[in-house]
Design an enzyme around this catalytic site. Structure first.
Site, mmCIF file in Angstrom:
data_model
loop_
_atom_site.group_PDB
_atom_site.id
_atom_site.type_symbol
_atom_site.label_atom_id
_atom_site.label_comp_id
_atom_site.label_asym_id
_atom_site.label_seq_id
_atom_site.Cartn_x
_atom_site.Cartn_y
_atom_site.Cartn_z
ATOM 1 N N GLU A 1 0.708 -1.321 0.018
ATOM 2 C CA GLU A 1 -0.115 -0.065 -0.003
ATOM 3 C C GLU A 1 0.818 1.374 0.057
ATOM 4 O OE1 GLU A 1 -2.539 -0.507 3.229
ATOM 5 O OE2 GLU A 1 -4.042 -1.684 2.202
ATOM 6 N N HIS B 1 -9.822 10.132 3.821
ATOM 7 C CA HIS B 1 -9.571 9.286 2.695
ATOM 8 C C HIS B 1 -10.193 9.829 1.156
ATOM 9 C CE1 HIS B 1 -9.742 5.823 0.096
ATOM 10 N NE2 HIS B 1 -9.125 5.077 0.860
ATOM 11 N N ARG C 1 -2.143 10.006 0.119
ATOM 12 C CA ARG C 1 -3.608 10.097 0.474
ATOM 13 C C ARG C 1 -3.796 11.602 0.464
ATOM 14 N NH1 ARG C 1 -6.031 5.779 4.618
ATOM 15 N NH2 ARG C 1 -5.813 4.234 2.849
ATOM 16 N N HIS D 1 -11.779 9.827 8.068
ATOM 17 C CA HIS D 1 -11.189 8.454 7.946
ATOM 18 C C HIS D 1 -10.526 8.090 9.176
ATOM 19 C CE1 HIS D 1 -10.630 4.595 5.986
ATOM 20 N NE2 HIS D 1 -9.126 4.638 6.074
ATOM 21 N N ARG E 1 -1.147 8.973 9.566
ATOM 22 C CA ARG E 1 -1.063 7.421 9.764
ATOM 23 C C ARG E 1 -0.629 6.603 8.282
ATOM 24 N NH1 ARG E 1 -5.252 2.995 9.066
ATOM 25 N NH2 ARG E 1 -6.098 4.611 7.606
HETATM 26 C C1 LIG Z 1 -13.898 1.903 6.111
HETATM 27 C C2 LIG Z 1 -12.416 1.778 6.858
HETATM 28 C C3 LIG Z 1 -11.531 0.792 6.409
HETATM 29 C C4 LIG Z 1 -10.335 0.575 7.399
HETATM 30 N N1 LIG Z 1 -9.600 -0.044 6.687
HETATM 31 C C5 LIG Z 1 -8.089 -0.316 7.412
HETATM 32 C C6 LIG Z 1 -7.334 -1.028 7.264
HETATM 33 O O1 LIG Z 1 -7.468 -1.866 6.213
HETATM 34 N N2 LIG Z 1 -6.318 -1.352 8.028
HETATM 35 C C7 LIG Z 1 -6.146 -0.790 9.247
HETATM 36 O O2 LIG Z 1 -5.036 -0.838 9.844
HETATM 37 N N3 LIG Z 1 -6.940 -0.005 9.482
HETATM 38 C C8 LIG Z 1 -7.916 0.420 8.807
HETATM 39 N N4 LIG Z 1 -9.247 1.173 9.000
HETATM 40 C C9 LIG Z 1 -8.756 2.165 10.590
HETATM 41 C C10 LIG Z 1 -9.218 0.805 11.564
HETATM 42 O O3 LIG Z 1 -10.191 0.200 11.047
HETATM 43 C C11 LIG Z 1 -9.507 1.798 12.963
HETATM 44 O O4 LIG Z 1 -8.834 2.666 13.262
HETATM 45 C C12 LIG Z 1 -9.821 0.585 14.064
HETATM 46 O O5 LIG Z 1 -10.454 -0.471 13.781
HETATM 47 C C13 LIG Z 1 -10.256 1.207 15.232
HETATM 48 O O6 LIG Z 1 -10.367 0.464 16.390
HETATM 49 P P1 LIG Z 1 -10.924 0.500 17.701
HETATM 50 O O7 LIG Z 1 -10.978 -0.677 18.366
HETATM 51 O O8 LIG Z 1 -9.994 1.646 18.354
HETATM 52 O O9 LIG Z 1 -12.245 1.232 17.679
HETATM 53 P P2 LIG Z 1 -13.690 0.963 16.927
HETATM 54 O O10 LIG Z 1 -13.412 -0.564 16.089
HETATM 55 O O11 LIG Z 1 -14.395 1.769 16.236
HETATM 56 O O12 LIG Z 1 -14.530 0.187 18.142
HETATM 57 C C14 LIG Z 1 -15.174 1.242 18.957
HETATM 58 C C15 LIG Z 1 -15.907 0.639 20.125
HETATM 59 O O13 LIG Z 1 -16.467 1.585 20.995
HETATM 60 C C16 LIG Z 1 -17.795 1.201 21.305
HETATM 61 N N5 LIG Z 1 -18.171 2.759 21.821
HETATM 62 C C17 LIG Z 1 -17.915 4.010 21.676
HETATM 63 N N6 LIG Z 1 -18.474 4.687 22.369
HETATM 64 C C18 LIG Z 1 -19.146 4.040 23.507
HETATM 65 C C19 LIG Z 1 -19.909 4.621 24.523
HETATM 66 N N7 LIG Z 1 -19.969 5.473 24.916
HETATM 67 N N8 LIG Z 1 -20.240 3.339 25.202
HETATM 68 C C20 LIG Z 1 -19.967 2.181 25.159
HETATM 69 N N9 LIG Z 1 -19.457 1.864 23.989
HETATM 70 C C21 LIG Z 1 -19.045 2.838 23.204
HETATM 71 C C22 LIG Z 1 -18.302 0.916 19.902
HETATM 72 O O14 LIG Z 1 -19.543 0.461 20.051
HETATM 73 C C23 LIG Z 1 -17.226 0.109 19.405
HETATM 74 O O15 LIG Z 1 -17.593 -1.378 19.929
HETATM 75 C C24 LIG Z 1 -10.317 1.441 8.385
HETATM 76 C C25 LIG Z 1 -11.168 2.317 8.998
HETATM 77 C C26 LIG Z 1 -12.425 2.335 8.193
HETATM 78 C C27 LIG Z 1 -13.479 2.960 8.704
#
Ligand SMILES: Cc1cc2nc3c(=O)[nH]c(=O)nc-3n(C[C@H](O)[C@H](O)[C@H](O)COP(=O)(O)OP(=O)(O)OC[C@H]3O[C@@H](n4cnc5c(N)ncnc54)[C@H](O)[C@@H]3O)c2cc1C
Length: 472
Positions: free
Chosen positions: A111, A227, A274, A331, A366
């Site tokens: 990538e 993005h 990007r 993004h 990032r």
């Molecule tokens: C479309 C897309 C494609 C992507 N592709 C990639 C990729 O290929 N590779 C890569 O490395 N990254 C990628 N990313 C980025 C990556 O997916 C995210 O940065 C990462 O998944 C974030 O993980 P997280 O566990 O921090 O948060 P999340 O996966 O967003 O989880 C957050 C959690 O917190 C909970 N929550 C939030 N507020 C509250 C509250 N007040 N009370 C209770 N629960 C709450 C939500 O319900 C959820 O369960 C992508 C992102 C997107 C949107």
């Protein structure tokens, strides 16, 4: 009985933390059902790790810091890239079947920003869904993890300056106070605060608002990655991504007159970094629109890009026959709750991990596919640390409740998202940031307060750096 570790959020970061804390009891609190409506499930590209022949943690670290404009915290980068191979092995141990070539070796994608192929993926462009499936299953089987879905955490409980629990509302608006020995915020990003985002609307920065209300420090808030090519569907807030891999396969960006958008802008043209592409697409959208012409991919489109094909067809766009309308979309947030490389915030007892946290690993921008990795590496580390803390019994008296505050109504949230998109989008100016800040100077609602904090951070940085681009 010992008080559990409270983890708010069931994405990759929350789940990795919970699993690594075994056998210490964990209570996992999530708004939505685990695995549904979380950014982690939507991830397409994959996970960066120096697993290929001749690749090294140092080479991966170098690319991470170049992408981050050298604004990165070197200690965090060293940990991320140094632990990346172990993170991939751990995911396999949890049941993730990464794609392999016919000889059995891990298939590696390349990538933008990586000097070689180093992205492992699962199920083609369904990496996030496959990883989440495995981690949710592992968490369901783990006897030390108790799950509570459908709870919105709206406040933190503090005793003697330490976080000691949360205040949450269930789907019927019933409030409860839950006590724990530590509170971990793994609440994801802030894309939901912008008019167009690739994130689920749920990723609205509320974890940052909770930390802010409790007096914990935030950092690097001005760095938001856009993005360049989300599917431009009028009226939709959370938009499907049109993957960069299409441009890798020869698709070209066009303006409203059908002219190539990236010619003469950057030596890599459509494959420029990007943020460079996002700015061109942003400008074209203001002047009539931007399209991605992927017709050259022809009849192989559905098999090669099934996720994008399905999203386009759902909106009556056949990408084999017509250019795809695209727009930049918020993004990824490089900033967040300030933590050290173990996940400790400035408030004792409060920890943060994943996209909600900022230990400086991503710097000002990032590197692609480093954020799922961040969730696993720093989640495992934090879980191990918390699991080793001496157990304490739950004490229920003497707590103060700090709430994140009331939410804005739907109309005002829509207005705020548009303001954030214009003022804190891919192209910023001091004038627009100041005007937006004035508008939210006295705003009520936690979203207004958070927007104010983000805008003020952007105004403090008076020179462009990484994803923070000032036109003036
Ligand atoms: C479309 C897309 C494609 C992507 N592709 C990639 C990729 O290929 N590779 C890569 O490395 N990254 C990628 N990313 C980025 C990556 O997916 C995210 O940065 C990462 O998944 C974030 O993980 P997280 O566990 O921090 O948060 P999340 O996966 O967003 O989880 C957050 C959690 O917190 C909970 N929550 C939030 N507020 C509250 C509250 N007040 N009370 C209770 N629960 C709450 C939500 O319900 C959820 O369960 C992508 C992102 C997107 C949107």
């Amino acid at each position: 009985m010992n008080a559990p570790i409270l983890i708010v959020g069931g994405g990759i970061a929350g789940l990795a933390t919970a699993l690594a804390a075994a056998p210490t009891p964990v209570l996992l609190l999530t708004r939505a059902r685990e695995g549904s409506d979380v950014a982690s499930t939507l991830a397409q590209g994959g996970i960066a790790a120096p697993v290929g022949d001749g690749d090294t943690a140092q080479a991966h670290a170098h690319d991470t810091c170049v992408a981050g404009s050298q604004h990165n915290n070197p200690a965090a980068v060293e940990r991320l890239t140094g632990d990346a191979v172990a993170a991939v092995e751990w995911l396999q141990h949890q049941g993730v079947a990464f794609d392999r070539d016919p000889g059995g070796a891990l298939q590696l994608g390349r990538e933008g920003g990586h000097d070689r192929a180093r992205i492992v993926h699962a199920g083609g462009d369904a990496t996030g869904a496959k990883v989440m499936q495995a981690l949710v299953t592992a968490a369901r089987r783990a006897p030390h993890i108790h799950r509570c879905a459908g709870l919105d955490v709206t406040g933190l409980l503090l005793r003697d300056g330490h976080a000691c629990g949360v205040h949450a509302l269930d789907a019927y608006g019933h409030a409860e106070r839950i006590h724990g020995c530590a509170v971990v915020l793994a609440t994801g990003g802030i894309g939901g605060l912008f008019a167009r985002t690739s994130n689920p609307a749920d990723a609205d920065g509320n974890g940052l608002a909770l930390a802010l209300a409790a007096g914990a420090a935030l950092r690097d808030l001005e760095f938001v990655q856009f993005h360049p090519t989300a599917l431009a569907v009028p009226g939709l807030h959370s938009l499907p991504l049109v993957t960069e891999a299409l441009r890798g396969a020869g698709a070209r960006l066009l303006d409203a007159e059908g002219r190539p958008l990236m010619d003469g802008v950057h030596p890599l043209a459509d494959l420029a970094p990007r943020d460079v592409v996002a700015r061109q697409v942003w400008q074209a959208c203001r002047e009539g629109g931007a399209w991605l012409d992927a017709r050259g991919i022809g009849t192989t489109f559905p098999a090669r890009f099934p996720t994008v094909f399905a999203a386009c067809m759902q909106h009556d766009i056949d990408p084999r026959l017509q250019p795809i309308p695209v727009t930049p979309a918020a993004h990824f947030h490089m900033g967040g709750i300030a933590v050290d490389t173990d996940g400790r915030s400035s408030l004792p007892g409060l920890y943060a991990v994943g996209e909600a946290a900022c230990n400086g690993v991503h710097g000002a921008n990032r590197l692609a596919s480093n954020s799922l990795l961040e969730g696993v590496v720093f989640g495992r580390r934090l879980g191990t640390l918390l699991g080793a803390l001496p157990g304490t019994g739950a004490r229920h008296g003497g707590c103060t409740l700090v709430r994140r505050g009331p939410s804005l109504d739907a109309i005002r949230i829509a207005g705020l998202r548009e303001t954030m998109m214009q003022a804190m989008g891919p192209v910023r100016s001091g004038k627009a940031l100041q005007a937006a800040l004035r508008q939210y100077q006295a705003a009520d609602g936690w979203q207004g307060e958070l927007a104010r904090t983000l805008l003020a951070a952007a105004l403090r940085r008076t020179q462009s750096l990484g994803a923070h681009f000032l036109a003036d």
